[in-house]
Design an enzyme around this catalytic site. Sequence first.
Site, PDB file in Angstrom:
ATOM      1  CG  ASP A 101      19.679  14.568  63.694  1.00  0.00           C
ATOM      2  OD1 ASP A 101      19.086  15.184  62.785  1.00  0.00           O
ATOM      3  OD2 ASP A 101      20.618  13.774  63.474  1.00  0.00           O
ATOM      4  CE1 TYR A 148      21.586  28.694  50.286  1.00  0.00           C
ATOM      5  CE2 TYR A 148      20.136  29.779  48.718  1.00  0.00           C
ATOM      6  CZ  TYR A 148      20.737  29.730  49.964  1.00  0.00           C
ATOM      7  OH  TYR A 148      20.477  30.712  50.884  1.00  0.00           O
ATOM      8  CE  LYS A 189      18.088  28.187  52.028  1.00  0.00           C
ATOM      9  NZ  LYS A 189      17.865  27.959  53.479  1.00  0.00           N
TER      10      LYS A 189
END
Length: 308
Positions: A78, A178, A182
């Site tokens: 993780d 988003y 990015k």
Amino acid sequence: MPEPTTGSSHNKVALVAGATRGAGRGIAVELGAAGATVYVTGRSTRAERSEYDRPETIEDTADLVTEAGGRGIAVPTDHLDPAQVKTLVDRIAAEQGRLDVLVNDIWGGEKLFEWDAPVWEHDLDKGLRLLRLAVDTHAVTSHHALPLLLRHPGGLVVEVTDGTADYNRDTYRVSFFYDLAKTAVLRMAFALGHELGPRGATAVALTPGWLRSEIMLDEFGVREDNWRDALPRVPHFAISETPRYVGRAVAALAADPRVSRFNGTSLSSGGLAREYGFTDLDGSRPDAWRYLVEVQDPGRPADVTGYR
């Protein structure tokens, strides 16, 4: 002074963080095909699935790496847990004594973003979770892995994102969260370039085009062997590419003795295919980001002539 890690990827040691499926799996397999030892990490294992609840596992990816000619080593990790990442890097150091290629491909946000939802309407918990998975994981992994990568000159860091710097600068990407995630990864590669370049290593941002990932194929109700059956419903899907295409881009970068010329820059699978001459599995060279700008975004009819 140790010898630089240049030329072929044979005998190189790579960590592909986030290699369960999609681009990460394609990258791991192509590094394996080039002869590398590849540590593949993620949270989906044969014993336990992540919240994605999908069948792909890191053990499957490791097997594919080995079948391709390399050595795949699956390590459940993780990447939000610094202790787990430190343990992973300590293991690579103990077993290999070096790290030549770090690919930060951790994502995990497919079920968290909401299309075209402004920040005040987007689920806040999901948005913040997306940022942690897409940004914090990369920072945690770089923090622990880069000292090992810098033991030998010529190391390469690849920050995998969605969109080139030029495209994302001018284009709103899906939603506030988003878009931020990015773009942050693009900036990470820029910053790492400044920090790694003077120390003999190279960092780049790399984006695939429209990826025929396992999730995308399922979304369109097709398989890799009949993906074109989705074109009547989604005509621009004709520009899509397999995950192995971006994998070949990473393998080409890792084998390039002059890769430092790209330090701190934003690259794409299609652009690097022109640079290095590799193709996708079907022999084509999709150039998705040029296609999006010149065909899809202006609303022109789908036509990939000259773009793949």
